[in-house]
Design an enzyme around this catalytic site. Structure first.
Site, PDB file in Angstrom:
ATOM      1  N   ALA A 163       1.039  -1.228  -0.086  1.00 60.10           N
ATOM      2  CA  ALA A 163      -0.273  -0.262   0.124  1.00 60.10           C
ATOM      3  C   ALA A 163       1.096   1.517  -0.145  1.00 60.10           C
ATOM      4  CB  ALA A 163      -0.739   0.154   0.997  1.00 60.10           C
ATOM      5  N   LYS A 164       0.524   2.236  -0.726  1.00 59.73           N
ATOM      6  CA  LYS A 164       1.339   3.792  -0.457  1.00 59.73           C
ATOM      7  C   LYS A 164       0.687   4.398   0.409  1.00 59.73           C
ATOM      8  CE  LYS A 164       2.800   5.989  -4.501  1.00 59.73           C
ATOM      9  NZ  LYS A 164       4.612   5.731  -4.186  1.00 59.73           N
ATOM     10  N   VAL A 165       1.732   4.147   1.484  1.00 60.10           N
ATOM     11  CA  VAL A 165       1.005   5.073   2.879  1.00 60.10           C
ATOM     12  C   VAL A 165       1.842   6.014   3.252  1.00 60.10           C
ATOM     13  CG1 VAL A 165       0.970   4.110   5.399  1.00 60.10           C
ATOM     14  CG2 VAL A 165       0.024   2.742   3.783  1.00 60.10           C
TER      15      VAL A 165
END
Ligand code: PPE
Length: 312
Positions: A163-165
């Protein structure tokens, strides 16, 4: 990109449903995401084509944004189609011919303390700005110099690397700063087992005896550029394999190494840990893939036109 006194020039920013000037796009200092890194984001590019600006693989980026939000239990108060339309609107409103696009979703100031629940729905902004060669023009001409970072890419049971957290990027920033302070352009992060994972903001590929290998580890971000380059390379007739458990010495001995990412596009690598890769310059296959990738993004390749969303 921004250094010293310079400031990002984003013009009109889409903030929770409205376009507002950059100076008015403000958030609370009590935003949960500012304190704890609980934001999710995307990086997208729009390119100049003969039919005006076109956004590259918009649907796939928006899908990944929603997947990232789900991981953090963040509710995006818009449908994916509404976010796609808002991105198109933002590029159009700024009359950009080409730009980088940053959609960001964060949690506001309803709660503090580690527990973000039920601090929902998330807030949303979309900003655009001009962004040239991610690692500088010289890296494109001569190839980027990489070092193996002493910071490892976190395992999947420590942080959600698919995920692009926002918070994930503390890891990237540490590795990137280490690379720059060592005199290199970019860092390679190994995974917890010591195998090559990726760059601080790019996926990695290498070429050996004419075969292209896409480096894969359980903690590698599923890059959209990487997917595009694999497709393009296969269409050009190259054999592309996904390579697991790649050690750094395998990269030292490669004929070519390159990186892919929305910001980095296709960037050649000339050195790793101060060892020349191949001839120590931008590789031939790398530059061929870069050329076709840029033709695809700029609408010069009808077979990839389905990847483009024209801003109109
Ligand atoms: N790995 C990481 C860790 C990563 O951040 C990116 C994108 C990629 C791989 C490549 O993914 P894709 O863009 O889907 O091909 N890095 C973004 C952030 C750059 C930044 O400095 O911010 C980007 O390229 O937009």
């Amino acid at each position: 990109m921004a250094s010293g006194d310079s400031k990002i020039q984003a013009g009109l920013i889409w903030l929770n449903g409205k376009l507002v000037p950059q100076e008015e796009a403000r958030v609370s200092v009590l935003s949960h995401s500012l304190h704890y890194g609980t934001s999710v984001f995307e990086g997208i590019r729009a390119y100049e084509t003969a039919k005006g600006a076109a956004i590259f693989r918009l649907k796939e980026h928006v899908k990944r944004l929603f997947d990232s939000a789900k991981t953090l239990f963040i509710e995006i108060p818009y449908a994916p189609e509404e976010i796609e339309a808002a991105i198109v609107e933002t590029v159009r409103a700024n009359a950009r011919r080409s730009c980088y696009i940053r959609p960001l979703v964060w949690l506001g100031d309803r709660t503090l303390g580690v527990n973000p629940l039920p601090n929902n729905p998330g807030e949303v902004m979309i900003a655009t700005w001009e962004w040239g060669a991610y690692l500088g023009d010289e890296a494109i001409r001569k190839g980027a110099r990489l070092i193996t970072s002493s910071w490892r890419r976190f395992p999947g049971d420590v942080m959600p690397g698919k995920a692009k957290v926002g918070g994930n990027y503390v890891n990237s920033a540490l590795a990137k700063m280490e690379a720059l302070k060592s005199g290199a352009d970019e860092a390679i992060l190994l995974d917890a087992q010591g195998y090559v994972a990726e760059g601080s903001g790019e996926n990695l590929f290498f070429v050996k005896d004419g075969v292209i290998y896409a480096v894969e580890s359980s903690v590698t971000l599923p890059g959209i550029t990487r997917d595009s380059v694999i497709r393009i390379a296969r269409d050009l007739g190259y054999t592309v394999e996904v390579a697991h458990r790649v050690t750094r010495d395998l990269l030292y001995a490669a004929d070519e190494v390159f990186m892919t990412g929305t910001a980095a596009e296709v960037t050649p690598v000339s050195q790793i840990d101060w060892r020349p890769i191949g001839k120590g310059e931008a590789g031939e296959i790398t530059m061929r893939l870069r050329e076709v990738y840029l033709e695809a993004t700029t609408g010069k390749r009808p077979e990839y036109e389905h990847w483009l969303t024209y801003v109109g």
